[in-house]
Design a protein around this motif. Structure first.
Motif, PDB file in Angstrom:
ATOM      1  N   MET A 102     -83.910   4.414 -63.741  1.00 45.21           N
ATOM      2  CA  MET A 102     -84.290   3.375 -64.702  1.00 45.21           C
ATOM      3  C   MET A 102     -84.059   1.968 -64.151  1.00 45.21           C
ATOM      4  O   MET A 102     -84.827   1.042 -64.416  1.00 45.21           O
ATOM      5  N   TYR A 115     -68.785   5.444 -62.371  1.00 41.27           N
ATOM      6  CA  TYR A 115     -69.370   6.425 -61.461  1.00 41.27           C
ATOM      7  C   TYR A 115     -68.261   6.988 -60.594  1.00 41.27           C
ATOM      8  O   TYR A 115     -67.073   6.687 -60.802  1.00 41.27           O
ATOM      9  N   PRO A 156     -79.813   8.053 -60.372  1.00 43.51           N
ATOM     10  CA  PRO A 156     -79.144   8.121 -61.677  1.00 43.51           C
ATOM     11  C   PRO A 156     -80.012   7.568 -62.798  1.00 43.51           C
ATOM     12  O   PRO A 156     -80.779   6.614 -62.601  1.00 43.51           O
ATOM     13  N   ASP A 157     -79.885   8.186 -63.963  1.00 46.39           N
ATOM     14  CA  ASP A 157     -80.632   7.775 -65.159  1.00 46.39           C
ATOM     15  C   ASP A 157     -82.138   7.753 -64.912  1.00 46.39           C
ATOM     16  O   ASP A 157     -82.868   6.914 -65.462  1.00 46.39           O
ATOM     17  N   ALA A 188     -75.566   3.787 -61.845  1.00 50.22           N
ATOM     18  CA  ALA A 188     -76.908   3.572 -62.394  1.00 50.22           C
ATOM     19  C   ALA A 188     -77.614   2.392 -61.747  1.00 50.22           C
ATOM     20  O   ALA A 188     -78.841   2.333 -61.740  1.00 50.22           O
TER      21      ALA A 188
END
Length: 420
Positions: free
Chosen positions: A236, A350, A232-233, A192
């Protein structure tokens, strides 16, 4: 002879038809007629024969009382089990917080045994050094080389970055002594935070202790300059501030890593958010000389006597990678403070996917997945310290002075004051 025990009144529900109240004698032989309350009389010639009765379900009226008593017993047992669980949880927390061994840096054993008491291990401490010519060639490959807070940075196309990282981090005399599973270039798939690639083969492996030391070095990591479409995400953490500050903290703080390999514990694969180290690799694997499980620790300024992260980080090899050492779970395990050193919650993690192998060839399908993921995005490489005063402080071990110098340079460049 089949006989029916009929209480004064029983409920009966036919397999087809309404619920009716039946009455009869305390006992009745097979074939005896029965009366129906509130329902039409049975067809002519009907009798309670065995085959017909099997289509009916009889429940005594006083079964409700028995069901209530059973419910009460169940509730009592639930209360007892809840109390036992609470006591067990308190015992578990106590043992974690007070009885567990204190957390120590697993690489501390190397300090006295191999490093003559020197606590720090950075890339200039490696037994074989990368040539100045190779480093100069690598820096020349970068676009838009700039200086920021005493370090130099450059950009490079993301699709070509893995091969550049492999070439610039391959040092003869070091590379061949690193376990093959750790050779090559890894993609931090699903991470992330804004990190993309990492190389571990510019390091030193200590076979007796089964510890691999991979210090921070120019071209070890790549960070995104652009946000991939499938970040990822939802990207964000790929904010402009994070993409600038996160690499600076890692590289400027010389964040080194050590891996302590041991046998895989084969822990239970618990449902999220629970998680314990060693649930991915096969139980019992990883005995010497095999490598399938390791605890990872991070060290600011390469200080092997302290651990930078509060959580437990791991490497756990998946059994379904396209080649040995090509797919690892990079686990993150933590927990609330009252659990002390017990780490039983999965706090992220991850997958490390090898996209360039030990021979410099693409590893499929991961290399193709990387190309699809990164698209036309560019990545950043750290080129090392560019400020002579900062470099002298770092190499002499004056890390407090080094941090002060980084802050001074950053503010001279117009940056907001930094937190230490």
């Amino acid at each position: 002879q089949l006989r029916f025990v009929l209480p004064a009144a029983i409920r009966c529900q036919a397999s087809s038809g309404p619920i009716a109240m039946w009455s009869g004698l305390p006992t009745a032989p097979v074939g005896a007629p029965v009366a129906v309350w509130g329902a039409p009389p049975p067809p002519p010639g009907w009798s309670a024969r065995q085959g017909q009765v099997m289509h009916y379900s009889f429940t005594p009226l006083h079964a409700a009382g028995r069901q209530q008593a059973s419910l009460q017993r169940i509730l009592r047992w639930l209360v007892v089990l809840a109390g036992v669980g609470y006591i067990c949880a308190l015992s578990f927390a106590y043992s974690c917080h007070y009885l567990d061994e204190p957390r120590v840096a697993h690489a501390q054993v190397l300090v006295e045994k191999y490093l003559q008491g020197k606590a720090t291990y950075n890339h200039w401490d490696l037994p074989v050094q990368r040539s100045e010519e190779l480093l100069a060639e690598c820096l020349a490959e970068l676009d838009g080389l700039i200086e920021r807070a005493g370090s130099q940075w450059g950009s490079y196309p993301g699709d070509k970055a893995p091969l550049l990282a492999y070439t610039c981090m391959k040092v003869p005399g070091l590379f061949e002594k690193v376990p093959p599973k750790l050779q090559g270039v890894f993609w931090t798939h699903g991470n992330a935070f804004p990190e993309e690639l990492v190389v571990l083969h510019m390091g030193e492996y200590f076979p007796e202790e089964r510890i691999h030391v991979a210090p921070m070095a120019p071209f070890k990591w790549t960070w995104p300059l652009d946000t991939p479409l499938d970040a990822p995400d939802g990207g964000m953490h790929y904010t402009d501030e994070m993409k600038m500050m996160h690499p600076g903290r890692m590289a400027g703080g010389l964040l080194g890593s050590t891996f302590k390999f041991s046998e895989c514990p084969g822990s239970a694969d618990l449902p999220a958010p629970l998680g314990v180290p060693g649930h991915v690799c096969p139980a019992g694997s990883g005995a010497e000389p095999e490598l399938t499980f390791a605890e990872l620790q991070l060290h600011v300024f390469g200080n092997l006597t302290s651990v930078a992260q509060p959580d437990t980080f791991t490497l756990e090899e998946y059994a379904d990678g396209p080649q040995p050492g090509s797919k690892w779970h990079r686990g993150n395990y933590g927990g609330p403070e009252w659990l002390g050193r017990c780490k039983c919650l999965s706090t992220g993690g991850y997958t490390l996917k090898k996209i360039i192998d030990a021979d410099g060839h693409p590893v499929e399908p991961y290399h193709s997945e990387w190309l699809q993921y990164i698209g036309g995005a560019r990545v950043a490489f750290w080129g090392g310290f560019s400020d002579g005063d900062l470099q002298d402080k770092v190499r002499s071990g004056d890390f407090t002075g080094a941090v002060d110098r980084i802050h001074e340079l950053w503010e001279q460049e117009g940056g907001e004051p930094l937190e230490t």
